[in-house]
Motif scaffolding. Sequence first.
Motif, PDB file in Angstrom:
ATOM      1  N   THR A  44       0.693  -1.332  -0.054  1.00  0.00           N
ATOM      2  CA  THR A  44       0.362  -0.147  -0.064  1.00  0.00           C
ATOM      3  C   THR A  44       0.832   1.382  -0.143  1.00  0.00           C
ATOM      4  OG1 THR A  44      -0.002  -0.148   2.404  1.00  0.00           O
ATOM      5  CG2 THR A  44      -1.643  -1.617   1.587  1.00  0.00           C
ATOM      6  N   ASN A  45       0.777   2.402  -0.235  1.00  0.00           N
ATOM      7  CA  ASN A  45       1.235   3.447  -0.189  1.00  0.00           C
ATOM      8  C   ASN A  45       1.349   3.549   1.330  1.00  0.00           C
ATOM      9  OD1 ASN A  45       0.502   3.903  -2.558  1.00  0.00           O
ATOM     10  ND2 ASN A  45      -0.865   5.737  -2.673  1.00  0.00           N
ATOM     11  N   GLY A  46       0.850   3.477   2.222  1.00  0.00           N
ATOM     12  CA  GLY A  46       1.495   3.475   3.750  1.00  0.00           C
ATOM     13  C   GLY A  46       2.646   3.104   3.690  1.00  0.00           C
ATOM     14  N   HIS A  47       2.649   1.783   3.353  1.00  0.00           N
ATOM     15  CA  HIS A  47       4.289   0.917   2.746  1.00  0.00           C
ATOM     16  C   HIS A  47       5.157   1.384   2.728  1.00  0.00           C
ATOM     17  CE1 HIS A  47       1.452  -2.921   3.376  1.00  0.00           C
ATOM     18  NE2 HIS A  47       2.254  -3.204   4.722  1.00  0.00           N
ATOM     19  N   LEU A  48       4.776   1.547   1.472  1.00  0.00           N
ATOM     20  CA  LEU A  48       5.093   2.663   0.837  1.00  0.00           C
ATOM     21  C   LEU A  48       5.651   4.227   1.147  1.00  0.00           C
ATOM     22  CD1 LEU A  48       6.896   2.313  -2.324  1.00  0.00           C
ATOM     23  CD2 LEU A  48       5.129   3.939  -3.498  1.00  0.00           C
ATOM     24  N   ASP A  49       5.472   4.937   1.433  1.00  0.00           N
ATOM     25  CA  ASP A  49       5.513   6.215   1.997  1.00  0.00           C
ATOM     26  C   ASP A  49       6.650   5.691   3.471  1.00  0.00           C
ATOM     27  OD1 ASP A  49       5.486   8.263   3.525  1.00  0.00           O
ATOM     28  OD2 ASP A  49       4.941   7.228   5.311  1.00  0.00           O
ATOM     29  N   LEU A  50       6.374   4.248   4.517  1.00  0.00           N
ATOM     30  CA  LEU A  50       7.372   3.482   5.269  1.00  0.00           C
ATOM     31  C   LEU A  50       9.091   3.031   4.326  1.00  0.00           C
ATOM     32  CD1 LEU A  50       6.543   4.108   8.169  1.00  0.00           C
ATOM     33  CD2 LEU A  50       7.210   0.987   7.516  1.00  0.00           C
ATOM     34  N   ILE A  51       9.045   3.253   3.626  1.00  0.00           N
ATOM     35  CA  ILE A  51      10.597   2.330   2.379  1.00  0.00           C
ATOM     36  C   ILE A  51      10.763   3.951   1.791  1.00  0.00           C
ATOM     37  CG2 ILE A  51      10.844   1.541   0.058  1.00  0.00           C
ATOM     38  CD1 ILE A  51       8.614  -0.460   0.234  1.00  0.00           C
ATOM     39  N   PHE A  92      10.891   1.774  15.221  1.00  0.00           N
ATOM     40  CA  PHE A  92       9.464   1.953  15.070  1.00  0.00           C
ATOM     41  C   PHE A  92       9.515   3.288  14.377  1.00  0.00           C
ATOM     42  CE2 PHE A  92       8.814  -1.185  17.859  1.00  0.00           C
ATOM     43  CZ  PHE A  92       7.643  -2.409  17.391  1.00  0.00           C
ATOM     44  N   MET A  93       8.269   3.055  13.452  1.00  0.00           N
ATOM     45  CA  MET A  93       8.609   4.672  12.902  1.00  0.00           C
ATOM     46  C   MET A  93       6.873   4.804  12.623  1.00  0.00           C
ATOM     47  SD  MET A  93      10.995   5.124   9.460  1.00  0.00           S
ATOM     48  CE  MET A  93      10.710   6.487   8.310  1.00  0.00           C
ATOM     49  N   MET A  94       6.386   6.650  12.653  1.00  0.00           N
ATOM     50  CA  MET A  94       4.644   6.562  12.667  1.00  0.00           C
ATOM     51  C   MET A  94       4.785   6.450  11.449  1.00  0.00           C
ATOM     52  SD  MET A  94       3.945   6.245  15.661  1.00  0.00           S
ATOM     53  CE  MET A  94       5.317   6.055  16.969  1.00  0.00           C
ATOM     54  N   ALA A  95       3.438   5.609  11.309  1.00  0.00           N
ATOM     55  CA  ALA A  95       2.857   5.661   9.011  1.00  0.00           C
ATOM     56  C   ALA A  95       2.624   7.174   9.342  1.00  0.00           C
ATOM     57  CB  ALA A  95       1.611   5.326   9.924  1.00  0.00           C
ATOM     58  N   ASN A  96       2.651   7.580   8.017  1.00  0.00           N
ATOM     59  CA  ASN A  96       2.119   8.969   7.563  1.00  0.00           C
ATOM     60  C   ASN A  96       0.552   9.314   8.008  1.00  0.00           C
ATOM     61  OD1 ASN A  96       0.710  10.835   6.253  1.00  0.00           O
ATOM     62  ND2 ASN A  96       2.585  11.062   4.312  1.00  0.00           N
ATOM     63  N   GLU A  97      -0.270  10.048   8.652  1.00  0.00           N
ATOM     64  CA  GLU A  97      -1.483  10.501   8.855  1.00  0.00           C
ATOM     65  C   GLU A  97      -2.290   9.988   7.483  1.00  0.00           C
ATOM     66  OE1 GLU A  97       0.617  12.847   8.989  1.00  0.00           O
ATOM     67  OE2 GLU A  97       0.435  14.571   8.300  1.00  0.00           O
ATOM     68  N   ALA A  98      -2.024  10.318   6.554  1.00  0.00           N
ATOM     69  CA  ALA A  98      -2.503  10.181   5.624  1.00  0.00           C
ATOM     70  C   ALA A  98      -2.747   8.926   5.391  1.00  0.00           C
ATOM     71  CB  ALA A  98      -1.916  10.968   4.538  1.00  0.00           C
ATOM     72  N   TYR A  99      -2.194   7.784   5.550  1.00  0.00           N
ATOM     73  CA  TYR A  99      -2.103   6.283   5.259  1.00  0.00           C
ATOM     74  C   TYR A  99      -2.344   6.129   7.047  1.00  0.00           C
ATOM     75  CZ  TYR A  99      -0.015   8.205   1.188  1.00  0.00           C
ATOM     76  OH  TYR A  99       0.477   8.946   0.227  1.00  0.00           O
ATOM     77  N   SER A 100      -2.575   6.488   7.912  1.00  0.00           N
ATOM     78  CA  SER A 100      -2.622   5.891   9.188  1.00  0.00           C
ATOM     79  C   SER A 100      -4.091   4.870   8.947  1.00  0.00           C
ATOM     80  CB  SER A 100      -2.630   6.683  10.348  1.00  0.00           C
ATOM     81  OG  SER A 100      -3.799   7.382   9.881  1.00  0.00           O
ATOM     82  N   PHE A 101      -4.761   4.762   7.845  1.00  0.00           N
ATOM     83  CA  PHE A 101      -6.009   4.000   8.257  1.00  0.00           C
ATOM     84  C   PHE A 101      -6.049   3.095   7.328  1.00  0.00           C
ATOM     85  CE2 PHE A 101      -8.197   5.354   4.595  1.00  0.00           C
ATOM     86  CZ  PHE A 101      -7.199   7.158   4.452  1.00  0.00           C
ATOM     87  N   ILE A 102      -5.341   2.883   6.247  1.00  0.00           N
ATOM     88  CA  ILE A 102      -5.523   1.520   6.024  1.00  0.00           C
ATOM     89  C   ILE A 102      -4.460   0.149   6.017  1.00  0.00           C
ATOM     90  CG2 ILE A 102      -5.974   3.450   4.118  1.00  0.00           C
ATOM     91  CD1 ILE A 102      -3.360   2.851   2.819  1.00  0.00           C
ATOM     92  N   SER A 103      -4.639  -0.277   5.311  1.00  0.00           N
ATOM     93  CA  SER A 103      -4.204  -1.578   5.346  1.00  0.00           C
ATOM     94  C   SER A 103      -4.256  -2.522   4.304  1.00  0.00           C
ATOM     95  CB  SER A 103      -4.606  -2.218   6.599  1.00  0.00           C
ATOM     96  OG  SER A 103      -5.832  -2.903   6.418  1.00  0.00           O
ATOM     97  N   SER A 104      -3.373  -3.687   3.833  1.00  0.00           N
ATOM     98  CA  SER A 104      -4.214  -4.180   2.874  1.00  0.00           C
ATOM     99  C   SER A 104      -5.198  -5.503   3.093  1.00  0.00           C
ATOM    100  CB  SER A 104      -2.600  -5.202   2.950  1.00  0.00           C
ATOM    101  OG  SER A 104      -1.242  -5.127   2.632  1.00  0.00           O
ATOM    102  N   ARG A 105      -5.668  -5.451   4.279  1.00  0.00           N
ATOM    103  CA  ARG A 105      -6.805  -6.453   4.218  1.00  0.00           C
ATOM    104  C   ARG A 105      -7.845  -5.638   4.012  1.00  0.00           C
ATOM    105  NH1 ARG A 105     -10.012  -6.427   7.692  1.00  0.00           N
ATOM    106  NH2 ARG A 105      -9.444  -4.374   9.677  1.00  0.00           N
ATOM    107  N   LEU A 106      -7.941  -4.357   4.495  1.00  0.00           N
ATOM    108  CA  LEU A 106      -9.061  -2.954   3.626  1.00  0.00           C
ATOM    109  C   LEU A 106      -9.171  -2.906   2.748  1.00  0.00           C
ATOM    110  CD1 LEU A 106     -10.976  -1.858   6.257  1.00  0.00           C
ATOM    111  CD2 LEU A 106      -9.815  -0.074   6.577  1.00  0.00           C
ATOM    112  N   ILE A 107      -7.562  -3.259   2.127  1.00  0.00           N
ATOM    113  CA  ILE A 107      -7.622  -2.333   0.695  1.00  0.00           C
ATOM    114  C   ILE A 107      -8.782  -3.485  -0.024  1.00  0.00           C
ATOM    115  CG2 ILE A 107      -5.710  -2.011  -1.208  1.00  0.00           C
ATOM    116  CD1 ILE A 107      -5.670   0.473   0.281  1.00  0.00           C
ATOM    117  N   LYS A 108      -7.944  -4.648   0.062  1.00  0.00           N
ATOM    118  CA  LYS A 108      -8.294  -6.046  -0.809  1.00  0.00           C
ATOM    119  C   LYS A 108     -10.173  -6.284  -0.728  1.00  0.00           C
ATOM    120  CE  LYS A 108      -5.616  -8.021   1.140  1.00  0.00           C
ATOM    121  NZ  LYS A 108      -4.818  -9.944   1.380  1.00  0.00           N
ATOM    122  N   GLN A 109     -10.477  -5.952   0.768  1.00  0.00           N
ATOM    123  CA  GLN A 109     -12.241  -5.848   1.320  1.00  0.00           C
ATOM    124  C   GLN A 109     -12.494  -4.400  -0.294  1.00  0.00           C
ATOM    125  OE1 GLN A 109     -14.363  -4.131   4.781  1.00  0.00           O
ATOM    126  NE2 GLN A 109     -13.992  -6.270   5.092  1.00  0.00           N
TER     127      GLN A 109
END
Length: 166
Positions: free
Chosen positions: A20-27, A122-139
Amino acid sequence: MSAKPPNVIALYPGSFDPITNGHLDLIQRGSRLFDKLIVSILRNDNKEPLFSVEERTEMLREVVHVYPNVEVDSFDGLLVDHATAQSATVLLRGIRAISDYEYELQMALMNRRLQPDIETIFMMANEAYSFISSRLIKQVFGLGGNITGLVPPSVEARLQRRFSKI
Ligand code: PNS
């Protein structure tokens, strides 16, 4: 371990089903902090994945090739054993909300007990993506919802192809 190694290699483990873009932001942020960042896909996941490890590797490589110090691989077995084999001294994980904390703390403490020379950061997720997960994206995608902007365009295209086959 007494001194900082000359090259700090960090490992960012996960299922990435899909990235997700959340993972990508962390990368992207992790690539600026460490000399090398290895994104490691768990192979023997109990969860029934939507994408094979090979597909996830391809998807990750498509989006991380712009970061020269980022590599993608996969692993079986204990994470700390894989990190040691890759000479990584840091495990990188993201925290989105307080609900992530308990699971992450358990894993970090277990990993430290198994291999005290490896530090979890640990890094704090970007707030723009803090509600997303791969599971939710698929659903959401599977139910016809719009996920544009939450995953890379190449991943959205793959989801489109995968769901049109199901
Ligand atoms: O982001 P995810 O999908 O929750 O990632 C979980 C992951 C891959 C980090 C975790 O399941 C893992 O490290 N699995 C390997 C097995 C292991 O080393 N277990 C002991 C430490 S808890």
